[in-house]
Design an enzyme around this catalytic site. Structure first.
Site, mmCIF file in Angstrom:
data_model
loop_
_atom_site.group_PDB
_atom_site.id
_atom_site.type_symbol
_atom_site.label_atom_id
_atom_site.label_comp_id
_atom_site.label_asym_id
_atom_site.label_seq_id
_atom_site.Cartn_x
_atom_site.Cartn_y
_atom_site.Cartn_z
ATOM 1 C CE LYS A 1 2.169 11.030 -3.015
ATOM 2 N NZ LYS A 1 3.313 11.255 -2.051
ATOM 3 N NE ARG B 1 8.444 19.263 -4.893
ATOM 4 C CZ ARG B 1 8.474 18.611 -6.011
ATOM 5 N NH1 ARG B 1 8.661 19.460 -7.062
ATOM 6 N NH2 ARG B 1 8.301 17.389 -6.184
ATOM 7 C CD GLU C 1 -3.201 6.347 -5.584
ATOM 8 O OE1 GLU C 1 -3.465 7.494 -5.110
ATOM 9 O OE2 GLU C 1 -2.546 6.355 -6.558
ATOM 10 C CG HIS D 1 6.334 4.911 -9.625
ATOM 11 N ND1 HIS D 1 5.192 4.655 -10.306
ATOM 12 C CD2 HIS D 1 6.464 3.512 -8.985
ATOM 13 C CE1 HIS D 1 4.516 3.455 -10.093
ATOM 14 N NE2 HIS D 1 5.627 2.661 -9.243
#
Length: 612
Positions: A116, A297, A200, A235
């Site tokens: 990421k 994917r 983040e 999440h």
């Protein structure tokens, strides 16, 4: 065109791929572990190859075994599905090096988007807006805590190699950061073999919006519009829909254009998803939507995109992998109607969403409504070794409300037993006022989940009907000449006492038990006397393992005083961490749990004695 295909996956997605391949005249080969010897994907494939023991790390995650199975069976191509090795660049390269066709993006694209932190730097260079945060190499806990403080709480800790909510925690205060970081690192190391983290800024009114993209080997990249996946728990996505509620055309155009730029930046081939986070405090606005990550994917939620576009994304994958161009141009793609998908899990929301295992003695859905993508069948075993998702329930309507009502009806008319499911929880989520209004943010379940997860109870009408079929005249002592034909009688409902109103005489030859199915939930009803008149009652303080798993942390010692809800230990099972807590205030009278030990279902891990 590919003529033979090995599916390097299991469950629902393997069955989904087999279905399209069969329609295209492609021979399919399944792989399976010990636990999956009788699985649906094994039954449906033209051929199946055993690849090892039940744990995924000894079977589905061993690339060499999968490639060997493809070679042995004469497979021309390998489709990885999602999860497992689907985003493993080394495996993708090994497939290609073995002379096989990889049904997926180039290994270089997987590598570019796989971490990421690196992906965000790449997106910044491509002109795609990214969320503020720290993505550096320094992983010292104290340093990361400093960065979190600079970003400003709340923050989100995320595994750079993560997915599916694993290795991810929201942290509200500095005092909680170090413990949350350690938990994320453990979970990420176990799931991905990489405990590297990024930090983040946590958006306070976040919505999760993602765009389906598709590229081919001829330089074309298109988008198939957006999906909204904002309804999440820890999440992990719960209900997804397409298109996104409240999305205007100008915002959609800007968002989808950014997604196409992101895919072009890595020379993307095949199906992929660009995930964005939106600050929805003032609605959806292009200047408040940021790139989060790319999933290289096919996504779990791809059916909702298929439903609104009329496209079979697996067919597109196979055609593009065969060297063909994308079947449609951007101008030929349009949104038609609305679709929603609910992820049906073998888990018990009333017990902290603990996974449920066992034989599916009852597994039924309404045949006349919607689409069910599943990898199980009535009589199949739900194993403790893999993700507990047992089906995807997909509804389509001309508008959002029609799709929502159909999805709710499909879930209400389902019946699963004795394995527990989250069906009633999904129905409650669909009926939540914010979901009905289309204003869901990712924190909804965290705020209002208690009401959604309360253990469901059958209606008085359903209980009475079932009880009347169970109780013979010989047990109905209150029914006699000139006596009232109504009385209250005790029963056991899933082992707990309930008092049911009976009307008139019952059946002459009753069954010893009956299943009561209503609103997506199923209960077992037993006459009180037939069950020996026992059951129910308060907890005795025994802390039992809810499933086979591994003890990864023990928070207390024998003799410790504990309060209700205090964490006692952490169990890892079905690829997730589960905390077991004290049922009431008391003392740890017995402690059998040892960190690192494997335990079986219902093993006594600890016992709490009530405080005097």
């Amino acid at each position: 065109m590919i003529t033979s295909l090995l599916i390097a996956n299991r469950g629902e997605i393997a069955c989904r791929i087999i279905r399209t391949a069969r329609e295209m005249g492609i021979r399919t080969i399944a792989v399976y572990s010990d636990a999956d010897a009788k699985a649906l994907h094994v039954r449906e494939a033209d051929e199946a190859v055993h690849i090892g023991p039940s744990p995924a790390r000894e079977s589905y995650l061993v690339g060499e075994k999968i490639i060997a199975a493809a070679k042995t069976t004469g497979a021309q191509a390998i489709h990885p599905g999602y999860g497992f090795l689907s985003e493993n660049a080394e495996f993708a390269q090994a497939v290609t090096d073995a002379g096989l066709v990889w049904v997926g993006p180039k290994p270089s694209s997987i590598t570019a988007m796989g971490l990421k932190d690196a992906a965000k730097k790449l997106m910044t260079d491509a002109g795609v807006p990214v969320t503020p945060g720290y993505m550096g190499e320094n992983q010292d806990p104290a340093f990361l805590a400093e960065q979190a403080a600079k970003i400003g709480y709340p923050v989100l800790i995320k595994a750079v190699a993560g997915g599916g909510g694993k290795g991810m925690r929201k942290v509200d205060a500095a005092g909680d950061f170090i413990d949350a970081l350690a938990s994320c690192q453990r979970e990420a190391a176990a799931s991905f073999g990489n405990d590297h983290m990024l930090i983040e800024k946590y958006i306070l009114t976040p919505r999760h919006i993602e765009v389906q993209v598709f590229g081919d080997t001829h330089g074309h990249v298109v988008h198939l519009f957006e999906r909204d996946c904002s309804l999440q728990r820890r999440h992990q996505k719960v209900i997804e829909e397409a298109p996104a509620p409240g999305m205007d055309e100008a915002t959609r155009e800007a968002l989808c254009a950014a997604a196409v730029r992101a895919a072009q930046a890595v020379d993307y081939v095949g199906a992929g998803t660009i995930e964005f986070i939106a600050d929805a405090s003032e609605g959806l606005r292009a200047d408040r939507i940021w790139f989060m990550e790319m999933n290289t994917r096919l996504q779990v939620e791809h059916p909702v995109t298929e439903e609104i576009t009329g496209v079979d994304l697996v067919e597109w994958q196979l055609r593009v992998a065969s060297g063909e161009p994308i079947p449609l141009t951007q101008d030929q793609l349009a949104i038609n109607g609305w679709a929603m998908e609910a992820r049906l899990y073998a888990e018990d929301p009333a017990k902290g969403f603990l996974p449920s295992i066992g034989t599916l003695e009852l597994f039924q859905f309404p045949e006349h409504l919607g689409r069910i993508d599943t990898g199980v069948y009535e009589g199949a075993e739900v194993s403790p070794f893999y993700d507990p998702m047992i089906a995807k329930v997909i509804a389509y309507g001309e508008d959002r409300e029609e799709a929502r009502e159909m999805l709710s009806e499909m879930l209400e008319d389902s019946a699963i037993w004795p394995v527990k499911s989250n069906s009633a929880f999904l129905i409650a989520a669909l009926d939540h006022p914010d979901f009905v209004a289309g204003t869901v943010d990712t924190g909804l379940i965290g705020r209002d989940g208690e009401a959604m997860t309360a253990a469901p109870m059958p209606s008085d009408h359903a209980l009475t009907d079932a009880a009347m079929a169970l109780v013979p005249r010989s047990l109905q002592a209150g029914f006699r000449l000139n006596a009232p034909d109504v009385r209250i009688a005790p029963f056991l409902l899933d082992g707990k006492r309930v008092d049911v109103t009976l009307h008139g005489p019952g059946a002459e030859e009753p069954a010893p038990a009956m299943l009561v199915a209503e609103s997506g939930a199923v209960w077992q009803l037993t006459p009180w006397r037939a069950a020996g008149g026992t059951g129910g009652g308060a907890s005795d303080g025994a802390i039992l393992s809810p499933m086979p798993g591994k003890v990864i942390a023990v928070e207390v010692a024998a003799g410790d005083k504990v309060i209700k809800g205090q964490k006692l230990l952490t169990l890892e099972a079905m690829k997730m961490e589960h905390s077991l807590t004290a049922p009431f205030d008391g003392v740890v009278a017995q402690l059998n749990a040892i960190a690192g030990a494997q335990v079986q279902v219902e093993a006594l891990l600890a016992k709490i004695e009530a405080a005097e």
